[in-house]
Design a protein around this motif. Structure first.
Motif, PDB file in Angstrom:
ATOM      1  N   PHE A 163       0.613  -1.235   0.026  1.00 29.74           N
ATOM      2  CA  PHE A 163       0.154   0.150  -0.520  1.00 29.74           C
ATOM      3  C   PHE A 163       1.170   1.095   0.012  1.00 29.74           C
ATOM      4  O   PHE A 163       1.810   1.534   0.476  1.00 29.74           O
ATOM      5  CB  PHE A 163      -0.982  -0.108   1.117  1.00 29.74           C
ATOM      6  CG  PHE A 163      -1.860  -1.119   0.739  1.00 29.74           C
ATOM      7  CD1 PHE A 163      -3.169  -0.937  -0.125  1.00 29.74           C
ATOM      8  CD2 PHE A 163      -1.590  -2.272   1.904  1.00 29.74           C
ATOM      9  CE1 PHE A 163      -3.855  -2.207   0.211  1.00 29.74           C
ATOM     10  CE2 PHE A 163      -2.173  -3.113   1.086  1.00 29.74           C
ATOM     11  CZ  PHE A 163      -3.664  -3.358   1.201  1.00 29.74           C
ATOM     12  N   LYS A 164       0.572   2.110  -1.362  1.00 27.05           N
ATOM     13  CA  LYS A 164       0.983   4.035  -0.332  1.00 27.05           C
ATOM     14  C   LYS A 164      -0.050   4.739   0.481  1.00 27.05           C
ATOM     15  O   LYS A 164       0.659   5.661   0.741  1.00 27.05           O
ATOM     16  CB  LYS A 164       0.832   4.186  -1.989  1.00 27.05           C
ATOM     17  CG  LYS A 164      -0.423   4.338  -2.607  1.00 27.05           C
ATOM     18  CD  LYS A 164      -0.027   4.610  -3.966  1.00 27.05           C
ATOM     19  CE  LYS A 164      -1.239   4.716  -5.122  1.00 27.05           C
ATOM     20  NZ  LYS A 164      -1.224   5.261  -6.492  1.00 27.05           N
ATOM     21  N   HIS A 165      -0.817   4.506   0.848  1.00 27.61           N
ATOM     22  CA  HIS A 165      -1.803   5.450   1.126  1.00 27.61           C
ATOM     23  C   HIS A 165      -2.380   4.543   2.819  1.00 27.61           C
ATOM     24  O   HIS A 165      -2.794   3.174   2.178  1.00 27.61           O
ATOM     25  CB  HIS A 165      -2.715   5.722   0.611  1.00 27.61           C
ATOM     26  CG  HIS A 165      -2.671   6.334  -0.682  1.00 27.61           C
ATOM     27  ND1 HIS A 165      -1.655   7.592  -0.880  1.00 27.61           N
ATOM     28  CD2 HIS A 165      -2.822   6.787  -1.896  1.00 27.61           C
ATOM     29  CE1 HIS A 165      -1.582   8.527  -1.983  1.00 27.61           C
ATOM     30  NE2 HIS A 165      -1.833   7.798  -2.692  1.00 27.61           N
ATOM     31  N   ARG A 166      -2.999   5.015   3.747  1.00 24.33           N
ATOM     32  CA  ARG A 166      -3.192   4.184   4.805  1.00 24.33           C
ATOM     33  C   ARG A 166      -4.513   4.056   4.506  1.00 24.33           C
ATOM     34  O   ARG A 166      -5.521   4.847   3.408  1.00 24.33           O
ATOM     35  CB  ARG A 166      -3.666   5.369   5.857  1.00 24.33           C
ATOM     36  CG  ARG A 166      -3.520   4.870   7.527  1.00 24.33           C
ATOM     37  CD  ARG A 166      -3.800   5.561   8.258  1.00 24.33           C
ATOM     38  NE  ARG A 166      -3.335   5.560   9.243  1.00 24.33           N
ATOM     39  CZ  ARG A 166      -3.804   5.472  10.263  1.00 24.33           C
ATOM     40  NH1 ARG A 166      -5.210   6.090  10.306  1.00 24.33           N
ATOM     41  NH2 ARG A 166      -4.120   4.846  11.693  1.00 24.33           N
ATOM     42  N   LEU A 167      -4.774   2.921   5.219  1.00 20.56           N
ATOM     43  CA  LEU A 167      -7.120   2.551   5.068  1.00 20.56           C
ATOM     44  C   LEU A 167      -6.686   2.181   6.397  1.00 20.56           C
ATOM     45  O   LEU A 167      -6.850   1.561   6.995  1.00 20.56           O
ATOM     46  CB  LEU A 167      -6.789   0.994   4.292  1.00 20.56           C
ATOM     47  CG  LEU A 167      -6.180   1.069   2.677  1.00 20.56           C
ATOM     48  CD1 LEU A 167      -6.054  -0.147   1.793  1.00 20.56           C
ATOM     49  CD2 LEU A 167      -7.551   1.778   2.258  1.00 20.56           C
ATOM     50  N   GLU A 168      -8.584   2.642   6.937  1.00 23.70           N
ATOM     51  CA  GLU A 168      -8.862   2.983   8.073  1.00 23.70           C
ATOM     52  C   GLU A 168     -10.162   2.974   8.098  1.00 23.70           C
ATOM     53  O   GLU A 168     -10.915   3.181   7.331  1.00 23.70           O
ATOM     54  CB  GLU A 168      -8.319   3.585   9.102  1.00 23.70           C
ATOM     55  CG  GLU A 168      -8.356   5.238   9.083  1.00 23.70           C
ATOM     56  CD  GLU A 168      -7.739   5.886   9.394  1.00 23.70           C
ATOM     57  OE1 GLU A 168      -7.975   6.065  10.747  1.00 23.70           O
ATOM     58  OE2 GLU A 168      -7.659   7.079   9.224  1.00 23.70           O
ATOM     59  N   GLY A 169     -11.154   2.204   9.050  1.00 21.34           N
ATOM     60  CA  GLY A 169     -12.769   2.278   8.696  1.00 21.34           C
ATOM     61  C   GLY A 169     -13.299   0.982   8.892  1.00 21.34           C
ATOM     62  O   GLY A 169     -12.592   0.292   7.771  1.00 21.34           O
ATOM     63  N   ASP A 170     -14.243   1.245   9.219  1.00 22.03           N
ATOM     64  CA  ASP A 170     -15.379   0.167   9.037  1.00 22.03           C
ATOM     65  C   ASP A 170     -16.249   0.860   8.102  1.00 22.03           C
ATOM     66  O   ASP A 170     -16.643  -1.168   7.776  1.00 22.03           O
ATOM     67  CB  ASP A 170     -16.239  -0.531  10.465  1.00 22.03           C
ATOM     68  CG  ASP A 170     -17.088   0.953  10.413  1.00 22.03           C
ATOM     69  OD1 ASP A 170     -17.361   2.088  10.623  1.00 22.03           O
ATOM     70  OD2 ASP A 170     -17.717   0.492  11.386  1.00 22.03           O
TER      71      ASP A 170
ATOM     72  N   LEU B  74      -7.268   2.786  -5.217  1.00 20.97           N
ATOM     73  CA  LEU B  74      -6.961   3.952  -4.243  1.00 20.97           C
ATOM     74  C   LEU B  74      -5.537   3.814  -3.857  1.00 20.97           C
ATOM     75  O   LEU B  74      -4.734   4.388  -4.031  1.00 20.97           O
ATOM     76  CB  LEU B  74      -8.281   4.812  -4.593  1.00 20.97           C
ATOM     77  CG  LEU B  74      -9.177   5.039  -4.810  1.00 20.97           C
ATOM     78  CD1 LEU B  74      -9.888   5.829  -4.957  1.00 20.97           C
ATOM     79  CD2 LEU B  74      -8.597   5.672  -6.864  1.00 20.97           C
ATOM     80  N   ALA B  75      -5.811   3.124  -2.723  1.00 23.53           N
ATOM     81  CA  ALA B  75      -4.592   3.033  -1.922  1.00 23.53           C
ATOM     82  C   ALA B  75      -3.545   1.968  -2.218  1.00 23.53           C
ATOM     83  O   ALA B  75      -2.466   2.187  -1.509  1.00 23.53           O
ATOM     84  CB  ALA B  75      -5.029   2.679  -0.405  1.00 23.53           C
TER      85      ALA B  75
END
Length: 257
Positions: free
Chosen positions: A108-115, A124-125
């Motif tokens: 991954f290049k971007h953070r992924l978080e959340g439900d 996209l990430a």
């Protein structure tokens, strides 16, 4: 119940490659939530000694496996830098009864978080997708465990290897990638990416949602192993394992002390 003491016990068995009896035989009332807490405490011991968290792994990503243990979602574990193989050779030293399985790894290049994460957020990430193999090695006697046991034991994580060639996440239909795993030239397992929750991207979605429950996320640069595409096979000294990923090359793994 002293979860730290249980984590310490697991850590001792992981680091000494010594089998132990299932926790659920000795600690009545352990829940899945307790098991994840034990996993975090155990992995924290490694990180306190200098290892770094480099990603996450998913397990029980086939519906058949979930039904076999009576759950309706996958499980996950930590990936530490000390688990990564930097060439396609696995030493049996420090392993009890290791098995190998083919996977697709997301980086991954971007953070992924959340439900509320969706597949498009994952794409996209994503920096790239890489063929991979994971060496799993339950610390329990006879590779026998319940859901609670395996979660506590970091989802049977031991080692992993990422292929040298990465691929664009938009280049290949990952659910259609055919996989053939051979041992010493003989076909042992075949499968396709759709074995992983119908599509490996769904495994990442589930990973992020599950991490959100414990206040964690997939950080930039992290790896997520999305789950076994085929059944895992035992490996032995002298084995040569080859795994071909349709349109994504081949991993050739040698096994020895």
């Amino acid at each position: 119940m002293n979860l730290q003491a249980i984590a310490d016990e697991l850590y001792r068995h992981q680091t000494s490659a010594a089998e132990l009896e299932k926790l659920t035989l000795r600690y009545e009332g352990l829940s899945v939530e307790d098991a994840y807490e034990i996993q975090q405490l155990c992995m924290g011991k490694y990180m306190n000694e200098g290892q770094k968290l480099v990603g996450w792994k998913m397990g029980l990503t086939s519906k058949a496996k979930q039904q076999s243990v009576g759950v309706d979602e996958p499980i996950f574990g930590h990936l530490l830098d000390g688990m990564e193989l930097y060439d396609p050779h696995v030493s049996l030293t420090g392993l009890i009864h290791p098995r190998v399985e083919p996977e697709l790894a997301f980086i991954f290049k971007h953070r992924l978080e959340g439900d509320k994460i969706l597949p498009r957020d994952v794409w996209l990430a994503t920096e790239c997708v890489v063929p991979a193999v994971e060496i799993i090695d339950s610390r329990y006697k006879n590779f026998s465990f319940t859901l609670v046991d395996v979660v506590a034991d970091n989802a049977s994580s031991a080692k992993f290897y990422l292929a040298e060639q990465a691929y664009s996440p938009y280049q290949i239909a990952l659910d259609q990638v055919g996989v053939v795993m051979r041992r010493n030239g003989e076909v042992e397992q075949t499968g396709a990416g759709a074995a992983v929750l119908g599509h490996p991207v769904r495994s990442v979605v589930e990973q992020v949602r599950m991490l959100s429950r414990i206040g964690k996320a997939v950080e930039p640069g992290m790896v997520v192993l999305t789950g076994g595409i085929t059944e895992a096979i035992y490996i032995h000294d002298g084995d040569r394992i080859s795994v071909s990923f349709e349109g994504m090359g081949e991993i050739e793994l040698t096994v020895g002390q």
